[in-house]
Design a protein around this motif. Structure first.
Motif, short mmCIF file in Angstrom:
data_model
loop_
_atom_site.label_atom_id
_atom_site.label_comp_id
_atom_site.label_asym_id
_atom_site.label_seq_id
_atom_site.Cartn_x
_atom_site.Cartn_y
_atom_site.Cartn_z
N SER A 44 -72.43 32.38 21.47
CA SER A 44 -72.54 30.99 21.93
C SER A 44 -73.78 30.31 21.34
O SER A 44 -73.74 29.15 20.94
N SER A 47 -73.15 29.52 17.56
CA SER A 47 -72.01 28.69 17.16
C SER A 47 -72.43 27.24 16.99
O SER A 47 -73.33 26.74 17.67
N GLY A 48 -71.72 26.57 16.10
CA GLY A 48 -72.00 25.16 15.84
C GLY A 48 -71.07 24.27 16.62
O GLY A 48 -70.15 24.73 17.31
N PRO A 49 -71.27 22.96 16.52
CA PRO A 49 -70.44 22.02 17.29
C PRO A 49 -68.97 21.99 16.86
O PRO A 49 -68.11 21.66 17.66
N ALA A 50 -68.67 22.34 15.61
CA ALA A 50 -67.29 22.29 15.13
C ALA A 50 -66.61 23.66 15.17
O ALA A 50 -65.46 23.77 14.75
N ASP A 51 -67.31 24.66 15.66
CA ASP A 51 -66.74 26.01 15.69
C ASP A 51 -65.71 26.14 16.80
O ASP A 51 -65.75 25.44 17.80
N SER A 52 -64.80 27.08 16.58
CA SER A 52 -63.80 27.39 17.61
C SER A 52 -63.84 28.89 17.84
O SER A 52 -63.78 29.65 16.88
N PRO A 53 -63.99 29.35 19.05
CA PRO A 53 -64.12 28.64 20.32
C PRO A 53 -65.48 27.95 20.44
O PRO A 53 -66.44 28.35 19.80
N SER A 54 -65.53 26.97 21.30
CA SER A 54 -66.75 26.18 21.44
C SER A 54 -67.83 26.98 22.15
O SER A 54 -67.56 27.99 22.81
N ASP A 55 -69.06 26.50 22.02
CA ASP A 55 -70.17 27.19 22.66
C ASP A 55 -70.06 27.16 24.18
O ASP A 55 -70.52 28.08 24.87
N THR A 56 -69.41 26.15 24.73
CA THR A 56 -69.21 26.08 26.18
C THR A 56 -68.28 27.19 26.66
O THR A 56 -68.55 27.85 27.67
N VAL A 57 -67.19 27.39 25.95
CA VAL A 57 -66.24 28.45 26.31
C VAL A 57 -66.92 29.81 26.23
O VAL A 57 -66.76 30.65 27.11
#
Length: 88
Positions: A44, A47-57
């Motif tokens: 998390s 990870s960057g803002p465009a990565d999947s899964p998102s840092d929130t997940v």
């Protein structure tokens, strides 16, 4: 006099929790959930803002793993205490 712990069913008087199985399961899953917490938290953070899964997940998954690791650790302590008091 009213007995608060009166038996109401057909359960045996000497029913016991499978403490050794709980000890085994908690001792196996505690390090796994701890490793999952570290893995998801590190992932998390990297990870960057465009990565999947998102840092929130990933942060939510790290939180879930941390809660399960805490539950396993508490269960280890409870089972160890009960096993110590059970021995003659």
């Amino acid at each position: 006099m009213y007995d608060e712990h009166r038996r109401t069913g057909t359960e045996p008087r000497t029913a016991r929790s499978p403490l050794r199985l709980r000890l085994l399961l908690a001792s196996v899953f505690f390090p796994l959930f701890l490793a999952g917490t570290v893995l998801f938290a590190t992932w998390s953070a990297d990870s960057g803002p465009a990565d999947s899964p998102s840092d929130t997940v990933l942060a939510v998954l790290a939180g879930i793993c941390a809660a399960l690791a805490l539950t396993a650790a508490v269960d280890l302590l409870v089972v160890a205490r009960r096993l110590r008091t059970e021995r003659p």
